[in-house]
Design a protein around this motif. Structure first.
Motif, PDB file in Angstrom:
ATOM      1  N   VAL A   9       5.902 104.014  58.382  1.00  7.64           N
ATOM      2  CA  VAL A   9       7.073 104.681  57.824  1.00  7.64           C
ATOM      3  C   VAL A   9       6.558 105.508  56.656  1.00  7.64           C
ATOM      4  CG1 VAL A   9       8.730 102.944  58.604  1.00  7.64           C
ATOM      5  CG2 VAL A   9       7.696 102.719  56.332  1.00  7.64           C
ATOM      6  N   GLN A  10       7.294 106.563  56.329  1.00  3.94           N
ATOM      7  CA  GLN A  10       6.795 107.485  55.313  1.00  3.94           C
ATOM      8  C   GLN A  10       7.921 107.880  54.362  1.00  3.94           C
ATOM      9  OE1 GLN A  10       5.292 111.338  56.745  1.00  3.94           O
ATOM     10  NE2 GLN A  10       3.439 110.899  55.585  1.00  3.94           N
ATOM     11  N   PRO A  11       7.634 107.842  53.060  1.00  2.00           N
ATOM     12  CA  PRO A  11       8.633 108.296  52.091  1.00  2.00           C
ATOM     13  C   PRO A  11       8.897 109.793  52.260  1.00  2.00           C
ATOM     14  CG  PRO A  11       6.787 107.207  50.978  1.00  2.00           C
ATOM     15  CD  PRO A  11       6.412 107.395  52.416  1.00  2.00           C
ATOM     16  N   PRO A  14       9.567 114.439  48.220  1.00  2.00           N
ATOM     17  CA  PRO A  14       9.614 114.289  46.752  1.00  2.00           C
ATOM     18  C   PRO A  14       9.052 112.947  46.275  1.00  2.00           C
ATOM     19  CG  PRO A  14      11.710 115.124  47.579  1.00  2.00           C
ATOM     20  CD  PRO A  14      10.908 114.715  48.774  1.00  2.00           C
ATOM     21  N   SER A  15       9.301 111.888  47.017  1.00  2.00           N
ATOM     22  CA  SER A  15       8.765 110.572  46.651  1.00  2.00           C
ATOM     23  C   SER A  15       7.252 110.540  46.814  1.00  2.00           C
ATOM     24  CB  SER A  15       9.393 109.477  47.517  1.00  2.00           C
ATOM     25  OG  SER A  15      10.780 109.406  47.277  1.00  2.00           O
ATOM     26  N   ARG A  16       6.745 111.175  47.872  1.00  2.00           N
ATOM     27  CA  ARG A  16       5.294 111.215  48.066  1.00  2.00           C
ATOM     28  C   ARG A  16       4.629 111.962  46.908  1.00  2.00           C
ATOM     29  NH1 ARG A  16       6.486 112.376  53.868  1.00  2.00           N
ATOM     30  NH2 ARG A  16       5.827 114.497  53.447  1.00  2.00           N
ATOM     31  N   ALA A  17       5.255 113.031  46.432  1.00  2.00           N
ATOM     32  CA  ALA A  17       4.695 113.785  45.302  1.00  2.00           C
ATOM     33  C   ALA A  17       4.664 112.928  44.044  1.00  2.00           C
ATOM     34  CB  ALA A  17       5.499 115.060  45.068  1.00  2.00           C
ATOM     35  N   MET A  18       5.729 112.174  43.793  1.00  2.00           N
ATOM     36  CA  MET A  18       5.762 111.284  42.624  1.00  2.00           C
ATOM     37  C   MET A  18       4.678 110.215  42.740  1.00  2.00           C
ATOM     38  SD  MET A  18       8.181 112.058  40.409  1.00  2.00           S
ATOM     39  CE  MET A  18       8.404 110.514  39.570  1.00  2.00           C
ATOM     40  N   LEU A  19       4.541 109.631  43.916  1.00  2.00           N
ATOM     41  CA  LEU A  19       3.530 108.594  44.121  1.00  2.00           C
ATOM     42  C   LEU A  19       2.123 109.154  43.952  1.00  2.00           C
ATOM     43  CD1 LEU A  19       5.268 106.881  47.123  1.00  2.00           C
ATOM     44  CD2 LEU A  19       4.722 105.753  44.945  1.00  2.00           C
ATOM     45  N   ALA A  20       1.882 110.334  44.490  1.00  2.00           N
ATOM     46  CA  ALA A  20       0.569 110.969  44.335  1.00  2.00           C
ATOM     47  C   ALA A  20       0.275 111.235  42.866  1.00  2.00           C
ATOM     48  CB  ALA A  20       0.499 112.252  45.152  1.00  2.00           C
ATOM     49  N   GLY A  21       1.304 111.581  42.105  1.00  2.00           N
ATOM     50  CA  GLY A  21       1.137 111.825  40.676  1.00  2.00           C
ATOM     51  C   GLY A  21       0.744 110.584  39.898  1.00  2.00           C
ATOM     52  N   SER A  22       1.058 109.401  40.452  1.00  2.00           N
ATOM     53  CA  SER A  22       0.730 108.158  39.740  1.00  2.00           C
ATOM     54  C   SER A  22      -0.774 107.915  39.653  1.00  2.00           C
ATOM     55  CB  SER A  22       1.420 106.966  40.408  1.00  2.00           C
ATOM     56  OG  SER A  22       0.809 106.648  41.638  1.00  2.00           O
ATOM     57  N   VAL A  23      -1.552 108.559  40.509  1.00  2.00           N
ATOM     58  CA  VAL A  23      -3.002 108.357  40.483  1.00  2.00           C
ATOM     59  C   VAL A  23      -3.733 109.468  39.730  1.00  2.00           C
ATOM     60  CG1 VAL A  23      -3.042 107.011  42.610  1.00  2.00           C
ATOM     61  CG2 VAL A  23      -3.394 109.464  42.729  1.00  2.00           C
ATOM     62  N   ALA A  35      -0.905 113.645  49.202  1.00  2.00           N
ATOM     63  CA  ALA A  35       0.527 113.328  49.208  1.00  2.00           C
ATOM     64  C   ALA A  35       1.126 113.390  50.608  1.00  2.00           C
ATOM     65  CB  ALA A  35       1.274 114.269  48.265  1.00  2.00           C
ATOM     66  N   ASP A  36       0.716 114.348  51.422  1.00  2.00           N
ATOM     67  CA  ASP A  36       1.264 114.463  52.778  1.00  2.00           C
ATOM     68  C   ASP A  36       0.888 113.287  53.668  1.00  2.00           C
ATOM     69  OD1 ASP A  36       2.403 116.895  52.108  1.00  2.00           O
ATOM     70  OD2 ASP A  36       0.813 118.085  53.034  1.00  2.00           O
ATOM     71  N   ASP A  37      -0.183 112.574  53.307  1.00  2.00           N
ATOM     72  CA  ASP A  37      -0.676 111.470  54.129  1.00  2.00           C
ATOM     73  C   ASP A  37      -0.179 110.095  53.677  1.00  2.00           C
ATOM     74  OD1 ASP A  37      -2.075 113.212  55.735  1.00  2.00           O
ATOM     75  OD2 ASP A  37      -3.963 112.943  54.681  1.00  2.00           O
ATOM     76  N   LEU A  38       0.547 110.023  52.567  1.00  2.00           N
ATOM     77  CA  LEU A  38       1.018 108.728  52.079  1.00  2.00           C
ATOM     78  C   LEU A  38       1.984 108.107  53.084  1.00  2.00           C
ATOM     79  CD1 LEU A  38       1.533 109.538  48.310  1.00  2.00           C
ATOM     80  CD2 LEU A  38      -0.294 108.172  49.334  1.00  2.00           C
ATOM     81  N   HIS A  39       1.754 106.836  53.407  1.00  2.00           N
ATOM     82  CA  HIS A  39       2.569 106.134  54.397  1.00  2.00           C
ATOM     83  C   HIS A  39       2.417 104.633  54.197  1.00  2.00           C
ATOM     84  CE1 HIS A  39      -1.475 106.067  56.028  1.00  2.00           C
ATOM     85  NE2 HIS A  39      -1.120 104.921  56.609  1.00  2.00           N
ATOM     86  N   LEU A  40       3.305 103.876  54.786  1.00  2.00           N
ATOM     87  CA  LEU A  40       3.230 102.421  54.784  1.00  2.00           C
ATOM     88  C   LEU A  40       2.985 101.997  56.225  1.00  2.00           C
ATOM     89  CD1 LEU A  40       5.516 100.053  52.815  1.00  2.00           C
ATOM     90  CD2 LEU A  40       4.943  99.544  55.178  1.00  2.00           C
TER      91      LEU A  40
END
Length: 172
Positions: A9-11, A14-23, A35-40
């Motif tokens: 599943v994938q956020p 906008p959520s992926r961008a926020m999560l990518a910013g955390s690193v 960010a485009d590849d973030l997934h669970l």
């Protein structure tokens, strides 16, 4: 040529961008996940040939699982593996039900379940030496199950092979 396949599943973007910013503040040696590849990941299948894609399992699991809300509000680091991650502090029962329905469908098709326990998380970076900074990411409504394929090394890029709307809608 075999590809590495997995269900996830994938956020939303906008959520992926926020999560990518955390690193961003982690610096080197962390290798950030784009960010485009973030997934669970729900089910990792490994190297799979082109004709073996388990689309029937996706159909069955998505039909059994309603949409649900998911919040990634816990950030941490698995030091031994160097994995910086975001995870839910409370795992929704609907996420566990989707995971279970998916593996039941996959096992019915002859796929072998992973031995390690399901620890829902979203990998933010590899080779990390400290946890990412805590950011506020709004909960999102998980409405689709995805079948993804990873590209060749050195930098995996994921592409969507199939998408199913949760709650019984037909495959897209």
């Amino acid at each position: 040529m075999p590809e590495r396949l997995f269900f996830a599943v994938q956020p939303p973007p906008p959520s992926r961008a926020m999560l990518a910013g955390s690193v961003a503040a982690m610096g080197r040696p962390a290798r950030r996940v784009h960010a485009d590849d973030l997934h669970l990941t729900l089910a990792f299948l490994g190297e799979v040939g082109g004709t073996e894609a388990p689309s029937r399992a996706g159909d069955r699991a998505a039909t059994q699982a309603p949409p649900f809300s998911l919040a990634l509000d816990r950030f941490g680091l698995w030091r031994r593996r160097g994995i910086a991650y975001a995870a839910p502090s409370r795992v929704p029962s609907a996420l566990l039900a989707l995971h279970s329905a998916l593996w039941s469908a996959l096992e019915a098709e002859g796929w072998s379940r992973e031995r390690r326990p399901f620890r829902p998380h979203l990998t933010l970076a590899r080779g990390a030496v400290r946890a990412p900074r805590q950011v506020t990411v709004d909960p999102w409504r998980v409405e689709h199950l995805l079948l993804l394929a990873s590209g060749p090394p050195p930098a995996p890029r994921y592409r969507v092979l199939a998408s199913w709307a949760l709650g019984g809608a037909a495959a897209e």
